[in-house]
Design a protein around this motif. Structure first.
Motif, mmCIF file in Angstrom:
data_model
loop_
_atom_site.group_PDB
_atom_site.id
_atom_site.type_symbol
_atom_site.label_atom_id
_atom_site.label_comp_id
_atom_site.label_asym_id
_atom_site.label_seq_id
_atom_site.Cartn_x
_atom_site.Cartn_y
_atom_site.Cartn_z
ATOM 1 N N ILE A 247 24.214 22.278 43.457
ATOM 2 C CA ILE A 247 24.830 21.539 44.567
ATOM 3 C C ILE A 247 24.112 21.866 45.865
ATOM 4 C CG2 ILE A 247 26.929 21.312 45.964
ATOM 5 C CD1 ILE A 247 28.498 21.655 43.293
ATOM 6 N N TYR A 248 23.820 23.137 46.087
ATOM 7 C CA TYR A 248 23.076 23.536 47.290
ATOM 8 C C TYR A 248 21.740 22.808 47.351
ATOM 9 C CZ TYR A 248 19.926 26.199 50.227
ATOM 10 O OH TYR A 248 18.978 26.553 51.167
ATOM 11 N N LEU A 249 21.022 22.776 46.222
ATOM 12 C CA LEU A 249 19.711 22.137 46.181
ATOM 13 C C LEU A 249 19.823 20.627 46.419
ATOM 14 C CD1 LEU A 249 16.736 22.837 45.787
ATOM 15 C CD2 LEU A 249 17.032 22.342 43.368
ATOM 16 N N PHE A 250 20.812 19.978 45.810
ATOM 17 C CA PHE A 250 21.015 18.551 46.046
ATOM 18 C C PHE A 250 21.293 18.285 47.517
ATOM 19 C CE2 PHE A 250 22.566 17.668 41.463
ATOM 20 C CZ PHE A 250 21.273 17.416 41.059
ATOM 21 N N ARG A 251 22.090 19.125 48.132
ATOM 22 C CA ARG A 251 22.397 18.960 49.559
ATOM 23 C C ARG A 251 21.143 19.126 50.404
ATOM 24 N NH1 ARG A 251 28.180 22.151 49.890
ATOM 25 N NH2 ARG A 251 29.393 20.469 48.945
ATOM 26 N N LYS A 252 20.334 20.105 50.052
ATOM 27 C CA LYS A 252 19.087 20.342 50.788
ATOM 28 C C LYS A 252 18.148 19.150 50.643
ATOM 29 C CE LYS A 252 16.520 23.139 53.206
ATOM 30 N NZ LYS A 252 16.881 23.479 54.571
ATOM 31 N N PHE A 253 18.022 18.626 49.431
ATOM 32 C CA PHE A 253 17.182 17.445 49.213
ATOM 33 C C PHE A 253 17.683 16.265 50.028
ATOM 34 C CE2 PHE A 253 14.763 18.002 44.955
ATOM 35 C CZ PHE A 253 14.295 19.225 45.370
ATOM 36 N N HIS A 254 18.984 16.080 50.068
ATOM 37 C CA HIS A 254 19.542 14.973 50.829
ATOM 38 C C HIS A 254 19.307 15.181 52.324
ATOM 39 C CE1 HIS A 254 21.970 11.547 51.841
ATOM 40 N NE2 HIS A 254 22.597 12.300 52.725
ATOM 41 N N GLN A 255 19.521 16.398 52.793
ATOM 42 C CA GLN A 255 19.312 16.694 54.208
ATOM 43 C C GLN A 255 17.873 16.403 54.611
ATOM 44 O OE1 GLN A 255 19.556 20.877 55.036
ATOM 45 N NE2 GLN A 255 18.897 20.641 57.143
ATOM 46 N N LEU A 256 16.926 16.783 53.771
ATOM 47 C CA LEU A 256 15.514 16.565 54.066
ATOM 48 C C LEU A 256 15.059 15.135 53.767
ATOM 49 C CD1 LEU A 256 14.072 19.890 52.614
ATOM 50 C CD2 LEU A 256 14.242 19.260 55.024
ATOM 51 N N LYS A 257 15.884 14.401 53.032
ATOM 52 C CA LYS A 257 15.506 13.049 52.598
ATOM 53 C C LYS A 257 14.134 13.075 51.897
ATOM 54 C CE LYS A 257 18.184 10.569 56.077
ATOM 55 N NZ LYS A 257 18.961 11.630 56.652
ATOM 56 N N ILE A 258 14.075 13.885 50.862
ATOM 57 C CA ILE A 258 12.846 14.069 50.085
ATOM 58 C C ILE A 258 12.381 12.725 49.530
ATOM 59 C CG2 ILE A 258 11.857 15.169 48.037
ATOM 60 C CD1 ILE A 258 12.496 17.222 50.131
ATOM 61 N N SER A 259 11.128 12.386 49.782
ATOM 62 C CA SER A 259 10.572 11.133 49.256
ATOM 63 C C SER A 259 10.179 11.323 47.792
ATOM 64 C CB SER A 259 9.345 10.714 50.069
ATOM 65 O OG SER A 259 8.262 11.595 49.816
ATOM 66 N N ASN A 260 9.957 10.224 47.103
ATOM 67 C CA ASN A 260 9.518 10.293 45.701
ATOM 68 C C ASN A 260 8.184 11.023 45.588
ATOM 69 O OD1 ASN A 260 11.771 8.914 44.808
ATOM 70 N ND2 ASN A 260 10.761 6.919 44.849
ATOM 71 N N THR B 121 32.121 9.742 57.339
ATOM 72 C CA THR B 121 31.619 9.614 58.696
ATOM 73 C C THR B 121 30.435 10.540 58.960
ATOM 74 O OG1 THR B 121 33.226 11.231 59.476
ATOM 75 C CG2 THR B 121 33.839 8.899 59.647
ATOM 76 N N ASP B 122 30.321 11.613 58.203
ATOM 77 C CA ASP B 122 29.209 12.547 58.359
ATOM 78 C C ASP B 122 28.087 12.159 57.407
ATOM 79 O OD1 ASP B 122 30.694 13.983 60.143
ATOM 80 O OD2 ASP B 122 31.428 15.418 58.647
ATOM 81 N N PRO B 123 26.872 12.663 57.676
ATOM 82 C CA PRO B 123 25.790 12.438 56.705
ATOM 83 C C PRO B 123 26.169 13.051 55.357
ATOM 84 C CG PRO B 123 24.927 13.364 58.743
ATOM 85 C CD PRO B 123 26.421 13.391 58.844
ATOM 86 N N SER B 124 25.843 12.384 54.306
ATOM 87 C CA SER B 124 26.191 12.850 52.971
ATOM 88 C C SER B 124 25.523 14.186 52.670
ATOM 89 C CB SER B 124 25.723 11.823 51.941
ATOM 90 O OG SER B 124 25.825 12.350 50.659
ATOM 91 N N PRO B 125 26.282 15.159 52.127
ATOM 92 C CA PRO B 125 25.693 16.448 51.805
ATOM 93 C C PRO B 125 25.028 16.469 50.443
ATOM 94 C CG PRO B 125 28.030 16.520 51.399
ATOM 95 C CD PRO B 125 27.728 15.148 51.965
ATOM 96 N N CYS B 126 25.054 15.379 49.702
ATOM 97 C CA CYS B 126 24.481 15.390 48.359
ATOM 98 C C CYS B 126 23.534 14.222 48.163
ATOM 99 C CB CYS B 126 25.598 15.279 47.305
ATOM 100 S SG CYS B 126 26.731 16.667 47.349
ATOM 101 N N VAL B 127 22.671 14.383 47.203
ATOM 102 C CA VAL B 127 21.750 13.324 46.825
ATOM 103 C C VAL B 127 22.534 12.250 46.102
ATOM 104 C CG1 VAL B 127 19.812 12.770 45.310
ATOM 105 C CG2 VAL B 127 19.791 14.874 46.627
ATOM 106 N N THR B 128 22.273 11.003 46.412
ATOM 107 C CA THR B 128 22.916 9.922 45.672
ATOM 108 C C THR B 128 22.014 9.544 44.504
ATOM 109 O OG1 THR B 128 21.913 8.299 47.140
ATOM 110 C CG2 THR B 128 24.149 9.026 47.658
ATOM 111 N N VAL B 129 22.598 9.130 43.440
ATOM 112 C CA VAL B 129 21.854 8.784 42.235
ATOM 113 C C VAL B 129 21.785 7.270 42.137
ATOM 114 C CG1 VAL B 129 21.787 8.967 39.739
ATOM 115 C CG2 VAL B 129 22.649 10.867 41.087
ATOM 116 N N SER B 130 20.569 6.757 42.052
ATOM 117 C CA SER B 130 20.405 5.314 41.904
ATOM 118 C C SER B 130 20.258 4.975 40.441
ATOM 119 C CB SER B 130 19.187 4.819 42.696
ATOM 120 O OG SER B 130 18.012 5.322 42.116
#
Length: 129
Positions: free
Chosen positions: A8-21, A117-126
């Motif tokens: 969960i921590y890692l997913f949140r970090k990836f989302h925060q950074l908006k890691i590109s493909n 209302t806040d930026p999402s703390p997790c990566v969304t799955v497409s």
């Protein structure tokens, strides 16, 4: 439970950074080309490949995100966490992995709806990938 928290921590970090493909692919290559694995025969060649992907990721990040000078170091700081999680996942029984990942995704989705209302703390799955 520790593995789930770390994921969960890692997913949140990836989302925060908006890691590109592209960044994600470089991270996977760098992590895969880990010269610390026991029993390797040609460590110097592996280290050269690892450095090449490291520099590719750095060049890409600096070119694509010139306004974020700390982006590359922040991305690379995720690698030890990825390696730690991978090491711990080896000890999780194979039949429990789907349940673990489902719980992590559920936790991320819950956070999404709770903090709309806040930026999402997790990566969304497409569903497209």
């Amino acid at each position: 439970m520790e593995v789930m928290e770390r994921l969960i921590y890692l997913f949140r970090k990836f989302h925060q950074l908006k890691i590109s493909n592209e960044e994600y692919a470089c991270m996977k290559a760098i992590n895969f080309l880990n010269q610390d694995i026991r029993g390797l025969s040609n460590i110097s060649q592996l280290e050269q490949l690892n450095k090449r992907y490291w520099y590719v990721c750095q060049d890409y990040t600096e070119y694509k995100y010139p306004h974020q000078p700390k982006r590359f170091p922040e991305i690379m700081m995720c690698l030890p966490e990825i390696r730690c999680i991978a090491g711990k996942l080896v000890n999780v029984p194979l039949e429990q992995l789907p349940l673990l990942f489902k719980a992590v995704l559920h936790s991320c989705k819950s956070s999404l709806t709770s903090y709309r209302t806040d930026p999402s703390p997790c990566v969304t799955v497409s569903s497209g990938n």
